[in-house]
Design a protein around this motif. Structure first.
Motif, short mmCIF file in Angstrom:
data_model
loop_
_atom_site.label_atom_id
_atom_site.label_comp_id
_atom_site.label_asym_id
_atom_site.label_seq_id
_atom_site.Cartn_x
_atom_site.Cartn_y
_atom_site.Cartn_z
N SER A 1 42.50 -9.41 16.14
CA SER A 1 41.99 -10.20 16.92
C SER A 1 42.06 -9.87 18.41
O SER A 1 43.47 -9.78 18.57
CB SER A 1 41.99 -11.78 16.54
OG SER A 1 43.16 -12.01 17.16
N PRO A 2 41.79 -10.86 19.91
CA PRO A 2 41.86 -10.26 20.87
C PRO A 2 43.14 -11.44 21.28
O PRO A 2 44.11 -10.76 21.61
CB PRO A 2 40.81 -11.06 21.87
CG PRO A 2 39.07 -10.01 20.88
CD PRO A 2 40.08 -11.03 19.58
N ALA A 3 43.20 -12.34 20.45
CA ALA A 3 44.59 -13.22 20.81
C ALA A 3 45.71 -12.53 20.72
O ALA A 3 46.84 -12.77 21.03
CB ALA A 3 44.22 -14.72 19.89
N SER A 4 45.34 -11.70 19.10
CA SER A 4 46.64 -11.29 18.42
C SER A 4 46.98 -10.32 19.21
O SER A 4 48.14 -9.41 19.25
CB SER A 4 46.60 -10.99 16.75
OG SER A 4 46.28 -12.40 15.94
N GLN A 5 46.14 -9.14 19.61
CA GLN A 5 46.05 -8.48 20.46
C GLN A 5 46.63 -8.38 21.99
O GLN A 5 47.80 -7.42 22.48
CB GLN A 5 44.74 -7.09 21.17
CG GLN A 5 44.39 -6.78 19.82
CD GLN A 5 43.38 -5.67 20.30
OE1 GLN A 5 43.14 -5.53 21.34
NE2 GLN A 5 42.62 -5.50 18.76
N PRO B 1 51.41 -9.18 -3.77
CA PRO B 1 50.65 -9.75 -3.28
C PRO B 1 51.07 -9.66 -1.68
O PRO B 1 52.31 -9.87 -1.72
CB PRO B 1 49.98 -10.92 -3.73
CG PRO B 1 51.04 -11.38 -4.81
CD PRO B 1 52.05 -10.50 -5.30
N ILE B 2 50.06 -9.47 -0.78
CA ILE B 2 50.15 -9.61 0.59
C ILE B 2 48.86 -10.68 0.29
O ILE B 2 47.60 -10.16 0.38
CB ILE B 2 50.77 -8.40 1.45
CG1 ILE B 2 51.74 -8.01 0.97
CG2 ILE B 2 50.52 -9.15 3.08
CD1 ILE B 2 52.06 -6.76 1.53
N ALA B 3 49.17 -11.87 1.54
CA ALA B 3 48.14 -12.50 2.11
C ALA B 3 48.25 -12.25 3.55
O ALA B 3 48.84 -12.08 4.82
CB ALA B 3 47.83 -13.54 1.89
N GLU B 4 46.65 -12.16 4.01
CA GLU B 4 46.32 -12.50 5.65
C GLU B 4 44.97 -12.93 5.63
O GLU B 4 44.17 -13.54 4.87
CB GLU B 4 46.32 -11.39 5.64
CG GLU B 4 46.26 -10.65 6.96
CD GLU B 4 45.87 -8.97 7.64
OE1 GLU B 4 46.79 -8.75 8.53
OE2 GLU B 4 44.64 -8.07 7.04
N VAL B 5 45.04 -13.46 7.30
CA VAL B 5 44.11 -14.22 7.67
C VAL B 5 42.99 -13.49 8.69
O VAL B 5 43.60 -12.53 8.78
CB VAL B 5 44.06 -15.96 8.29
CG1 VAL B 5 43.34 -16.11 8.76
CG2 VAL B 5 44.50 -16.73 6.99
N TRP B 6 41.42 -13.09 8.12
CA TRP B 6 40.63 -12.87 9.18
C TRP B 6 39.96 -14.18 9.59
O TRP B 6 39.04 -15.22 8.61
CB TRP B 6 40.00 -11.66 8.17
CG TRP B 6 40.82 -11.21 7.93
CD1 TRP B 6 41.79 -10.56 6.97
CD2 TRP B 6 40.43 -9.45 8.74
NE1 TRP B 6 42.17 -9.10 7.45
CE2 TRP B 6 41.54 -8.69 7.83
CE3 TRP B 6 39.25 -9.08 9.14
CZ2 TRP B 6 40.95 -7.29 8.00
CZ3 TRP B 6 39.31 -7.34 9.36
CH2 TRP B 6 40.00 -6.74 9.08
N VAL B 7 39.51 -14.05 10.53
CA VAL B 7 38.23 -14.77 11.06
C VAL B 7 37.64 -13.91 12.17
O VAL B 7 36.89 -12.83 12.27
CB VAL B 7 39.25 -15.61 12.44
CG1 VAL B 7 40.56 -16.24 11.83
CG2 VAL B 7 40.07 -15.00 13.82
N ASN B 8 36.21 -14.95 12.11
CA ASN B 8 34.74 -14.71 13.27
C ASN B 8 35.04 -15.04 14.56
O ASN B 8 35.13 -16.05 15.00
CB ASN B 8 33.28 -14.29 12.02
CG ASN B 8 32.80 -14.04 12.93
OD1 ASN B 8 31.99 -14.17 13.82
ND2 ASN B 8 31.73 -13.47 12.00
N ALA C 1 41.37 -9.40 11.54
CA ALA C 1 42.24 -9.59 11.49
C ALA C 1 43.71 -10.63 12.40
O ALA C 1 43.51 -10.78 13.74
CB ALA C 1 43.86 -8.38 10.90
N THR C 2 44.35 -11.55 11.63
CA THR C 2 44.96 -12.51 12.76
C THR C 2 46.01 -12.37 13.76
O THR C 2 46.67 -12.42 14.74
CB THR C 2 44.76 -13.59 12.45
OG1 THR C 2 45.69 -13.77 11.46
CG2 THR C 2 43.50 -14.68 11.85
N LYS C 3 47.43 -11.05 12.91
CA LYS C 3 48.23 -11.31 13.44
C LYS C 3 49.32 -9.84 13.03
O LYS C 3 48.45 -9.06 11.51
CB LYS C 3 49.04 -12.24 12.86
CG LYS C 3 49.65 -12.45 11.31
CD LYS C 3 50.53 -13.56 10.90
CE LYS C 3 50.42 -13.42 9.37
NZ LYS C 3 51.78 -14.05 8.48
#
Length: 135
Positions: free
Chosen positions: A61-65, A118-125, A132-134
């Motif tokens: 995401s732009p925020a993560s970047q 397993p690895i969990a991750e959050v994606w946002v629209n 992807a958020t981080k």
């Protein structure tokens, strides 16, 4: 315009509209958020497995970047070099947020063993685009 020509133009316009709507219905419904995010998340995993960090970074995401520098990805994902397989195992979305779970197979050298986890991750629209958020 002559009456016969008007009729031909009307028939041509109606035929074109029917053809367009028929083609649209043949394509099926648009993908769900889960389907779209699963595809994007797998592309990101494939890029990570290929060690294409520029492509990996483009999924954030732009925020993560704004917070994480592209140069830091190598250290953030150093363990990915030991991955032998990576796939999306589930995607659960609510509104503009999806939780993605990956199944990662990896190989350790010392002590020598293979494992999966397993690895969990959050994606946002954001504005119609999924990120992807981080790292």
């Amino acid at each position: 315009m002559r009456p016969g020509v008007k009729h031909l133009v009307l028939v041509a316009v109606m035929s074109a509209a029917a053809l367009a709507s028929g083609c649209a219905s043949m394509m099926g419904p648009p993908p769900t958020a889960e389907e779209l995010v699963a595809e994007l998340a797998q592309e990101r995993l494939d890029a990570l497995m290929a060690w294409d960090l520029d492509k990996v970074y483009s999924f954030f995401s732009p925020a993560s970047q704004a917070v994480y520098d592209k140069a830091d990805l190598g250290s953030a994902y150093a363990g990915a070099r030991r991955w032998t397989a990576a796939k999306v195992s589930s995607v659960n979305c609510e509104a503009l947020r999806c939780e993605v779970t990956y199944l990662i197979d990896y190989k350790m050298v010392r002590p020598a063993y293979e494992n999966s986890r397993p690895i969990a991750e959050v994606w946002v629209n954001i504005d119609g685009n999924w990120y992807a958020t981080k790292p």
